[in-house]
Design an enzyme around this catalytic site. Structure first.
Site, short mmCIF file in Angstrom:
data_model
loop_
_atom_site.label_atom_id
_atom_site.label_comp_id
_atom_site.label_asym_id
_atom_site.label_seq_id
_atom_site.Cartn_x
_atom_site.Cartn_y
_atom_site.Cartn_z
N LYS A 21 23.63 19.39 4.59
CA LYS A 21 24.80 20.17 4.80
C LYS A 21 25.80 20.07 3.68
O LYS A 21 25.52 19.13 2.89
CB LYS A 21 25.68 19.50 6.12
CG LYS A 21 25.95 17.80 5.88
CD LYS A 21 27.15 17.64 5.23
CE LYS A 21 27.31 16.10 5.27
NZ LYS A 21 28.53 15.78 4.11
N ASP A 37 27.72 11.84 11.03
CA ASP A 37 27.54 13.28 10.67
C ASP A 37 26.69 13.83 11.66
O ASP A 37 26.22 14.85 11.17
CB ASP A 37 27.16 13.34 9.32
CG ASP A 37 28.27 13.01 7.95
OD1 ASP A 37 29.37 12.87 8.63
OD2 ASP A 37 28.18 12.99 6.74
#
Ligand code: C5P
Length: 296
Positions: free
Chosen positions: A31, A155
């Protein structure tokens, strides 16, 4: 009644319920944070953040199969494969939450650079949760998996979105968003990595500009994106050579160069021409979305 059979017998029974031979081979994407705003330090020691997360097609591969006990192997010998690895933390978490008692065999083919701010470990944990759930007949919903995931990392939940999400809280609160227009993105990772806790520990929240994250988010959907990362300052302090790297990426022709998460990698947009060398790995990739009712 179930309690009187003991774990070995239940594992034996599990082999008949679930096919031990079926293996899932799944992408585990990295990401980037297209913007990352740190709002304040919380009483639990974490930082309240607001960030636009985007999954990218720079992926590890996980091969996952049910087994009589847990096994984790990795193509990269530098990565610890003991119970400190987020993959095995995800396995333990899934069993604790569902009561499933079978083991998991995971092989990780590592491509995402480590200590890079690209969320590779978090993505591996999310992929493991998704696969374990699938292999035992989906007892949990994806939103339950996303919620449980926050217990082992900030996350991880993001990867249960469709690939684009506004994340707040520690990072675990998701607002799913429509996909952004497809973009070519270059990742540049210096050989040296950065530790996330170290970068956060250098952050001086009072020195940050108090920009409204909702306005910044809107800028991305109105075609005038404001790329920035509040962790660049503390990361540059921890590793001053990143300042020179950012300058050389900009002067090679990229329009946008921004630190990924807590670093040490950068993402770049535009027509730059940086070359890979022994101190710098370069990856050309693009945005990726999660498949409807599937993984990436
Ligand atoms: O949650 P995770 O294990 O990914 O966080 C790693 C470290 O990053 C934490 O121990 C903390 O030092 C820092 N962190 C933080 N605020 C967040 C997320 C992470 O201070 N929102």
């Amino acid at each position: 009644m179930v309690g009187s059979y003991g774990p070995t017998f239940l594992t034996f029974i599990s082999f008949f319920r679930w096919n031990k031979n079926s293996m899932l081979t799944l992408k585990s994407p990295a990401k980037v944070n297209l913007f990352l705003r740190i709002l304040h330090k919380r009483t639990d020691g974490y930082h309240e953040l607001a960030s636009l997360f985007q999954a990218i097609d720079l992926c590890d591969t996980l091969k996952i199969q049910l087994d009589d006990s847990d096994h984790l192997t990795c193509s990269n010998p530098d990565l610890p494969t003991d119970r400190s690895n987020l993959i095995l933390k995800a396995v333990d978490l899934f069993r604790k939450k569902t009561g499933v008692s079978i083991g998991l065999n995971v092989h990780l083919d590592k491509k995402i650079p480590m200590q890079a701010g690209l969320g590779g470990g978090s993505s591996n944990a999310a992929t493991t949760l998704w696969a374990f759930n699938k292999l035992v007949g989906s007892p949990a919903s994806e939103s339950q998996l996303a919620q449980w995931a926050s217990e082992i990392g900030s996350d991880i939940s993001f990867f249960f979105s469709q690939g684009t999400a506004y994340c707040s809280g520690r990072g675990e609160k998701l607002r799913p968003l429509d996909p952004l227009p497809q973009m070519k993105i270059t990742i540049a990772k210096p050989a040296e990595g950065l530790s996330t806790p170290e970068v956060y520990s250098r952050l001086k929240v009072d020195h940050l500009q108090k920009r409204d994250p909702e306005l910044i988010l809107r800028s991305f959907f109105e075609g005038k994106p404001e790329y920035f990362n509040d962790l660049e300052g503390p990361a540059f302090e921890a590793m001053p050579k990143l300042i020179l790297l950012k300058q050389s990426l900009m002067s090679s022709g990229y329009d946008t160069v921004l630190l990924c998460g807590s670093g040490s990698s950068f993402f770049c947009f535009g027509n730059g021409s940086i070359m890979q060398n022994s101190d710098l790995s370069v990856f050309s990739t693009n945005f990726i979305q999660k498949k409807e009712n599937g993984w990436y």
